[in-house]
Design an enzyme around this catalytic site. Structure first.
Site, PDB file in Angstrom:
ATOM      1  N   ASN A 231      43.669  37.008  33.265  1.00  0.00           N
ATOM      2  CA  ASN A 231      42.225  36.707  33.092  1.00  0.00           C
ATOM      3  C   ASN A 231      41.705  37.995  32.334  1.00  0.00           C
ATOM      4  OD1 ASN A 231      42.211  34.155  34.034  1.00  0.00           O
ATOM      5  ND2 ASN A 231      41.884  34.848  36.183  1.00  0.00           N
TER       6      ASN A 231
ATOM      7  N   TYR B 180      43.194  40.934  34.495  1.00  0.00           N
ATOM      8  CA  TYR B 180      43.505  40.852  35.680  1.00  0.00           C
ATOM      9  C   TYR B 180      44.830  40.187  35.647  1.00  0.00           C
ATOM     10  CZ  TYR B 180      38.673  40.636  37.480  1.00  0.00           C
ATOM     11  OH  TYR B 180      37.535  41.172  37.879  1.00  0.00           O
TER      12      TYR B 180
ATOM     13  N   GLN C 148      49.074  33.844  36.114  1.00  0.00           N
ATOM     14  CA  GLN C 148      47.813  33.824  35.559  1.00  0.00           C
ATOM     15  C   GLN C 148      47.394  35.191  34.900  1.00  0.00           C
ATOM     16  OE1 GLN C 148      45.097  30.596  36.851  1.00  0.00           O
ATOM     17  NE2 GLN C 148      43.386  32.439  36.994  1.00  0.00           N
TER      18      GLN C 148
ATOM     19  N   HIS D 167      35.326  38.338  45.711  1.00  0.00           N
ATOM     20  CA  HIS D 167      36.185  37.011  45.618  1.00  0.00           C
ATOM     21  C   HIS D 167      37.420  37.073  46.277  1.00  0.00           C
ATOM     22  CE1 HIS D 167      33.635  36.836  41.620  1.00  0.00           C
ATOM     23  NE2 HIS D 167      32.932  36.465  42.580  1.00  0.00           N
TER      24      HIS D 167
ATOM     25  N   ARG E  30      30.341  42.105  40.282  1.00  0.00           N
ATOM     26  CA  ARG E  30      30.965  40.878  40.299  1.00  0.00           C
ATOM     27  C   ARG E  30      31.927  41.094  41.574  1.00  0.00           C
ATOM     28  NH1 ARG E  30      32.146  38.160  35.431  1.00  0.00           N
ATOM     29  NH2 ARG E  30      30.916  39.066  33.468  1.00  0.00           N
TER      30      ARG E  30
END
Length: 186
Positions: A51, A135, A49, A65, A62
């Site tokens: 991003n 990312y 993936q 995570h 942010r």
């Protein structure tokens, strides 16, 4: 010739990757990812993936995570516009650097990226307005595996360079760590 130089940090597996732009009067070309060249730095999985984030306001935080097992992921984080304070926290169970963090200033100018292994929490603070990040993830996002910890958790004592001007409700409501947190089993 490699398009990257990688540097160890004080946390095993966490690497700073520096891109080597090739440029002239028109601008430059910089490779973001090359599996063959980043294999030696620890990236040994396919990209699952990619991003992009855009953060408008300086001082925004942010994070922090992470994905729980079995959906842990590696990340390669690069800043394409602006400047950020990028932070990774070791959450690996039984790691000698458990709950230790490392931060790097990433910017469009310094061409640095942070290669974050599985079992880490990740977050950043914008040091300028209009920051854009890309990312690369080794695993797809799984909502049920999503987790986070508070960026201002006293257990971590992260030295954020600016006061928090902006943080999402979701990130502000992540739990604080306590003695029961044993880490992520990889």
């Amino acid at each position: 010739m490699s398009q990257f130089t990688n540097f160890d940090t004080s946390i095993a597996g966490l690497k700073v990757i520096e891109r080597k732009p090739i440029g002239d009067h028109r601008g430059f070309l910089a490779r973001i990812f090359c599996a063959d060249q980043l294999n030696g730095a620890g990236w040994q999985k396919p990209i699952a993936q990619i991003n992009q984030t855009v953060t408008k306001k300086r001082g925004t935080v942010r994070g922090m995570h992470f994905q729980n097992t079995p959906y842990t992921e590696m990340k390669l984080v690069s800043c394409l516009q602006g400047e950020i304070w990028d932070v990774a926290v070791d959450l690996r169970k039984n790691s000698p650097t458990f709950l230790k963090w490392h931060a790097e200033k990433l910017s469009a100018e310094n061409c640095r990226a942070l290669l974050i292994p599985e079992g880490f929490a990740h977050g950043f603070q914008t040091l300028s307005d209009d920051c854009e990040l890309i990312y690369l993830h080794s695993a797809p996002y799984v909502r049920e595996a999503e987790a986070g910890i508070r960026p201002n958790d006293s257990y971590l004592e992260i030295s954020w360079p600016l006061d928090f001007f902006e943080i999402s409700t979701r990130d502000a409501e992540h739990p604080f760590l306590n003695d029961q947190f044993i880490g992520i089993e990889l």
